[in-house]
Design a protein around this motif. Structure first.
Motif, PDB file in Angstrom:
ATOM      1  N   PHE A 129      43.876  31.974  33.690  1.00 14.99           N
ATOM      2  CA  PHE A 129      44.192  33.357  34.031  1.00 14.99           C
ATOM      3  C   PHE A 129      43.211  33.878  35.082  1.00 14.99           C
ATOM      4  O   PHE A 129      43.594  34.587  36.020  1.00 14.99           O
ATOM      5  N   GLN A 130      41.953  33.528  34.925  1.00 10.23           N
ATOM      6  CA  GLN A 130      40.920  33.909  35.904  1.00 10.23           C
ATOM      7  C   GLN A 130      41.279  33.376  37.292  1.00 10.23           C
ATOM      8  O   GLN A 130      41.156  34.100  38.290  1.00 10.23           O
ATOM      9  N   ALA A 131      41.743  32.145  37.354  1.00  2.00           N
ATOM     10  CA  ALA A 131      42.106  31.544  38.638  1.00  2.00           C
ATOM     11  C   ALA A 131      43.272  32.282  39.286  1.00  2.00           C
ATOM     12  O   ALA A 131      43.289  32.494  40.509  1.00  2.00           O
ATOM     13  N   HIS A 162      31.445  32.313  35.450  1.00  2.80           N
ATOM     14  CA  HIS A 162      31.694  31.701  34.144  1.00  2.80           C
ATOM     15  C   HIS A 162      32.096  32.828  33.179  1.00  2.80           C
ATOM     16  O   HIS A 162      31.251  33.554  32.668  1.00  2.80           O
ATOM     17  N   ILE A 163      33.384  32.975  32.959  1.00  4.50           N
ATOM     18  CA  ILE A 163      33.915  34.038  32.101  1.00  4.50           C
ATOM     19  C   ILE A 163      34.309  33.434  30.758  1.00  4.50           C
ATOM     20  O   ILE A 163      35.051  32.448  30.693  1.00  4.50           O
ATOM     21  N   GLU A 164      33.819  34.046  29.685  1.00  4.77           N
ATOM     22  CA  GLU A 164      34.011  33.480  28.354  1.00  4.77           C
ATOM     23  C   GLU A 164      34.959  34.275  27.482  1.00  4.77           C
ATOM     24  O   GLU A 164      35.455  33.747  26.474  1.00  4.77           O
ATOM     25  N   THR A 165      35.187  35.540  27.816  1.00  4.96           N
ATOM     26  CA  THR A 165      36.000  36.381  26.936  1.00  4.96           C
ATOM     27  C   THR A 165      37.107  37.083  27.715  1.00  4.96           C
ATOM     28  O   THR A 165      37.002  37.300  28.933  1.00  4.96           O
ATOM     29  N   TRP A 166      38.160  37.450  26.990  1.00  7.67           N
ATOM     30  CA  TRP A 166      39.246  38.225  27.596  1.00  7.67           C
ATOM     31  C   TRP A 166      38.760  39.610  28.000  1.00  7.67           C
ATOM     32  O   TRP A 166      39.247  40.188  28.968  1.00  7.67           O
ATOM     33  N   ASP A 167      37.811  40.123  27.261  1.00  5.32           N
ATOM     34  CA  ASP A 167      37.286  41.447  27.583  1.00  5.32           C
ATOM     35  C   ASP A 167      36.677  41.457  28.990  1.00  5.32           C
ATOM     36  O   ASP A 167      36.858  42.416  29.749  1.00  5.32           O
ATOM     37  N   GLN A 168      36.010  40.391  29.365  1.00  4.45           N
ATOM     38  CA  GLN A 168      35.394  40.326  30.695  1.00  4.45           C
ATOM     39  C   GLN A 168      36.440  40.344  31.813  1.00  4.45           C
ATOM     40  O   GLN A 168      36.304  41.073  32.790  1.00  4.45           O
ATOM     41  N   ILE A 169      37.493  39.563  31.666  1.00  4.16           N
ATOM     42  CA  ILE A 169      38.481  39.471  32.737  1.00  4.16           C
ATOM     43  C   ILE A 169      39.336  40.730  32.830  1.00  4.16           C
ATOM     44  O   ILE A 169      39.673  41.201  33.922  1.00  4.16           O
ATOM     45  N   PHE A 170      39.640  41.333  31.685  1.00  5.24           N
ATOM     46  CA  PHE A 170      40.428  42.571  31.746  1.00  5.24           C
ATOM     47  C   PHE A 170      39.570  43.744  32.232  1.00  5.24           C
ATOM     48  O   PHE A 170      40.085  44.677  32.858  1.00  5.24           O
ATOM     49  N   THR A 171      38.276  43.712  31.943  1.00  2.53           N
ATOM     50  CA  THR A 171      37.377  44.730  32.501  1.00  2.53           C
ATOM     51  C   THR A 171      37.350  44.620  34.025  1.00  2.53           C
ATOM     52  O   THR A 171      37.362  45.633  34.745  1.00  2.53           O
ATOM     53  N   TYR A 172      37.339  43.405  34.527  1.00  2.00           N
ATOM     54  CA  TYR A 172      37.386  43.191  35.973  1.00  2.00           C
ATOM     55  C   TYR A 172      38.661  43.796  36.556  1.00  2.00           C
ATOM     56  O   TYR A 172      38.619  44.530  37.565  1.00  2.00           O
ATOM     57  N   LEU A 173      39.810  43.509  35.934  1.00  2.00           N
ATOM     58  CA  LEU A 173      41.084  44.035  36.437  1.00  2.00           C
ATOM     59  C   LEU A 173      41.112  45.564  36.389  1.00  2.00           C
ATOM     60  O   LEU A 173      41.627  46.223  37.299  1.00  2.00           O
ATOM     61  N   ALA A 174      40.565  46.120  35.296  1.00  2.00           N
ATOM     62  CA  ALA A 174      40.580  47.573  35.137  1.00  2.00           C
ATOM     63  C   ALA A 174      39.755  48.272  36.216  1.00  2.00           C
ATOM     64  O   ALA A 174      40.100  49.367  36.670  1.00  2.00           O
ATOM     65  N   ARG A 175      38.678  47.646  36.640  1.00  2.00           N
ATOM     66  CA  ARG A 175      37.763  48.284  37.603  1.00  2.00           C
ATOM     67  C   ARG A 175      38.089  47.946  39.049  1.00  2.00           C
ATOM     68  O   ARG A 175      37.510  48.537  39.965  1.00  2.00           O
ATOM     69  N   LYS A 176      38.994  46.999  39.253  1.00  2.00           N
ATOM     70  CA  LYS A 176      39.332  46.576  40.614  1.00  2.00           C
ATOM     71  C   LYS A 176      40.283  47.594  41.234  1.00  2.00           C
ATOM     72  O   LYS A 176      41.364  47.850  40.705  1.00  2.00           O
ATOM     73  N   ALA A 199      41.178  43.471  23.818  1.00  2.00           N
ATOM     74  CA  ALA A 199      40.646  43.534  25.183  1.00  2.00           C
ATOM     75  C   ALA A 199      41.615  44.251  26.116  1.00  2.00           C
ATOM     76  O   ALA A 199      41.208  45.087  26.940  1.00  2.00           O
ATOM     77  N   LEU A 200      42.890  43.955  25.973  1.00  2.00           N
ATOM     78  CA  LEU A 200      43.896  44.612  26.798  1.00  2.00           C
ATOM     79  C   LEU A 200      44.010  46.089  26.439  1.00  2.00           C
ATOM     80  O   LEU A 200      44.153  46.954  27.314  1.00  2.00           O
ATOM     81  N   GLN A 201      43.934  46.395  25.142  1.00  2.00           N
ATOM     82  CA  GLN A 201      43.972  47.799  24.717  1.00  2.00           C
ATOM     83  C   GLN A 201      42.820  48.596  25.328  1.00  2.00           C
ATOM     84  O   GLN A 201      43.011  49.701  25.847  1.00  2.00           O
ATOM     85  N   LYS A 202      41.633  48.037  25.274  1.00  4.29           N
ATOM     86  CA  LYS A 202      40.454  48.723  25.813  1.00  4.29           C
ATOM     87  C   LYS A 202      40.612  48.977  27.312  1.00  4.29           C
ATOM     88  O   LYS A 202      40.353  50.084  27.808  1.00  4.29           O
ATOM     89  N   ALA A 203      41.052  47.954  28.039  1.00  2.10           N
ATOM     90  CA  ALA A 203      41.234  48.099  29.488  1.00  2.10           C
ATOM     91  C   ALA A 203      42.330  49.116  29.801  1.00  2.10           C
ATOM     92  O   ALA A 203      42.226  49.895  30.747  1.00  2.10           O
ATOM     93  N   TRP A 204      43.383  49.105  28.995  1.00  2.86           N
ATOM     94  CA  TRP A 204      44.491  50.058  29.205  1.00  2.86           C
ATOM     95  C   TRP A 204      44.018  51.484  28.992  1.00  2.86           C
ATOM     96  O   TRP A 204      44.313  52.381  29.789  1.00  2.86           O
ATOM     97  N   ASP A 205      43.295  51.706  27.896  1.00  3.14           N
ATOM     98  CA  ASP A 205      42.856  53.061  27.551  1.00  3.14           C
ATOM     99  C   ASP A 205      41.835  53.609  28.536  1.00  3.14           C
ATOM    100  O   ASP A 205      41.763  54.827  28.752  1.00  3.14           O
ATOM    101  N   THR A 206      41.036  52.728  29.134  1.00  2.13           N
ATOM    102  CA  THR A 206      39.993  53.217  30.040  1.00  2.13           C
ATOM    103  C   THR A 206      40.485  53.382  31.480  1.00  2.13           C
ATOM    104  O   THR A 206      40.154  54.376  32.135  1.00  2.13           O
ATOM    105  N   GLU A 207      41.268  52.436  31.987  1.00  2.00           N
ATOM    106  CA  GLU A 207      41.651  52.467  33.399  1.00  2.00           C
ATOM    107  C   GLU A 207      43.125  52.153  33.679  1.00  2.00           C
ATOM    108  O   GLU A 207      43.764  52.802  34.500  1.00  2.00           O
TER     109      GLU A 207
END
Length: 455
Positions: free
Chosen positions: A67-69, A84-98, A124-132
């Protein structure tokens, strides 16, 4: 060769509506395997910009990496690709802030594989959705085939995504009028094929390789190398753990045991034990519970709803040894007798709405009596009593059918429906014009072909 896309006009319209609306959108598209979800999404995203991620049933770290790729390729971000991304929270945070200047899609196909291997993706998706993401230009489409997981973890009230999705869409099988476009067969054979495999696009593509129904089932059902020989096993194993119990219950229903007590007795179980299994299969569209129309009762019966399961458990399951040893003679199987019931369901669900638009239709039974179909239209206070016959009928036999219908109608008759009509649908009806002149509704396969736009 890629075949032309068939139907799904309503689904495409709804997806386009979501795309055009302002702000973030989150659509959950789900349905059984091979129903055409991926092809629908591919058609929808044509001419649009976004991320199309195909999930595989592999370990969660590899899923995150894939998914990162896909995200890095869309943004042309070499740094993201190298992290080096280990969690879904990291990648969805990236998408939310981009920052995203214009509308773009994020399609995650086979989302259930991600949930299955790491349920934290939902939070992780819920958090990203609610914030951004809720106020962004992202149109997110989550697609899944494992209906149990989709229902329990993505669609239920306890899901982290509950209240966030802007639309959910259950993709169902194609009706015959569209399914027939896949088949280069005579009308009767095309209908037999449809009654055996239903309107699942991938199944229809396979059947489309054959110009005759008999050749199709002989090579694809009654051969140990056939496409459908193990298909129900595969579907059940994807959804359930207690495979033998589910197989026993489906086999019981295929053998004609439709009441809960009879099913339980056939399976050697207590009646109370079978209800969770039945409910699980109802949710997946394999089994359905049927209640008689116009009868005040909660005592329903269970039928196999999935067309392939119904045909497979009627013919393949009881003949597996003969198929494995290449000793089965398909010509010896009572196929025409089998087609009576699926033809009856087809008439109720697809023919009657074309003949009597606006009517609600069902089957009636009570104390040993049964009527194949009863259609009521409350707006005009009309009731229609019908009989379905897969084979042909002489004029004398057709009159006998109407005589029996009129006798049984007396047990259903209600003052709310002063207008009564009688309907016969069969493979062929001799003297049908004479019967129509007497006020009866009579249709055979030739008439159905015209109704379905075939002539």
């Amino acid at each position: 060769m890629i075949r032309p896309f068939v139907d799904r006009e309503e689904e495409r319209r709804l997806l386009e509506e979501e795309w055009q609306k302002p702000g973030g959108r989150m659509v959950i598209l789900y349905g059984r395997r091979r129903i055409g979800k991926t092809r629908l999404l591919a058609e929808f995203v044509q001419g649009k910009e976004g991320i199309l991620s195909f999930s595989e049933d592999v370990a969660a770290p590899l899923q995150i990496k894939q998914f990162q790729a896909a995200c890095a390729a869309f943004f042309d971000d070499d740094l993201l690709a190298s992290l080096h991304i280990e969690t879904w929270d990291q990648i969805f945070t990236y998408l939310a802030r981009k920052p995203l200047a214009t509308r773009a899609y994020l399609v995650i196909d086979e989302f259930t594989y991600l949930i299955k291997n790491d349920p934290s993706i939902l939070s992780a998706l819920q958090k990203a959705w609610d914030t951004e993401l809720a106020g962004s230009n992202w149109c997110i489409l989550l697609c899944g085939s494992m209906l149990g997981l989709m229902s329990d973890l993505a669609l239920s009230a306890t899901s982290p995504l509950y209240g966030r999705r802007t639309r959910d869409m259950l993709l169902e099988a194609l009706p015959f009028v569209h399914a027939r476009r896949f088949l280069d067969q005579s009308f009767p054979d095309a209908l037999r094929t449809y009654l055996a495999i239903g309107g699942v696009p991938e199944y229809l593509l396979k059947a489309g390789d054959y110009d005759a129904f008999s050749t199709f089932v002989e090579r694809e059902f009654f051969s140990r190398f056939g496409y459908f020989y193990r298909e129900p096993y595969f579907i059940l194993s994807q959804e359930f753990r207690e495979l033998k119990t589910y197989q026993s219950i489906i086999n019981a229903i295929a053998e004609g045991n439709t009441a809960p007590g009879a099913i339980a007795q056939f399976c050697g179980m207590d009646t109370r034990q079978i209800y969770p299994y039945l409910e699980g299969m109802i949710r997946l569209g394999i089994v359905e519970r049927e209640l008689p129309i116009l009868v005040d009762t909660r005592r329903g019966v269970y039928q196999i709803k999935d067309t392939v399961f119904d045909f497979w458990y009627s013919f393949v399951f009881p003949n597996r040894e003969a198929i494995e040893t290449d000793t089965l003679l398909p010509s010896s199987l009572a196929m025409d007798r089998y087609f009576g019931k699926p033809f009856e369901r087809f008439v109720r669900r697809e023919v009657v709405p074309a003949i009597l638009p606006g009517s609600r239709t069902g089957r009636w039974w009570w104390k040993g009596e049964e009527i194949d179909l009863v259609a009521v239209d409350d707006s005009v206070r009309r009731i229609v009593f019908g009989e379905c016959k897969w084979g042909g009928l002489s004029l004398r036999e057709a009159r006998g059918v109407f005589s029996r219908l009129e006798r049984k109608a007396a047990k259903v008759r209600h003052e709310h429906y002063p207008e009564e009509r009688y309907l016969l649908v069969a493979g062929n009806v001799e003297g049908k014009e004479e019967l129509r002149a007497e006020g009866y509704l009579v249709y055979d396969l030739a008439d159905i072909e015209v109704l379905m736009g075939g002539a």
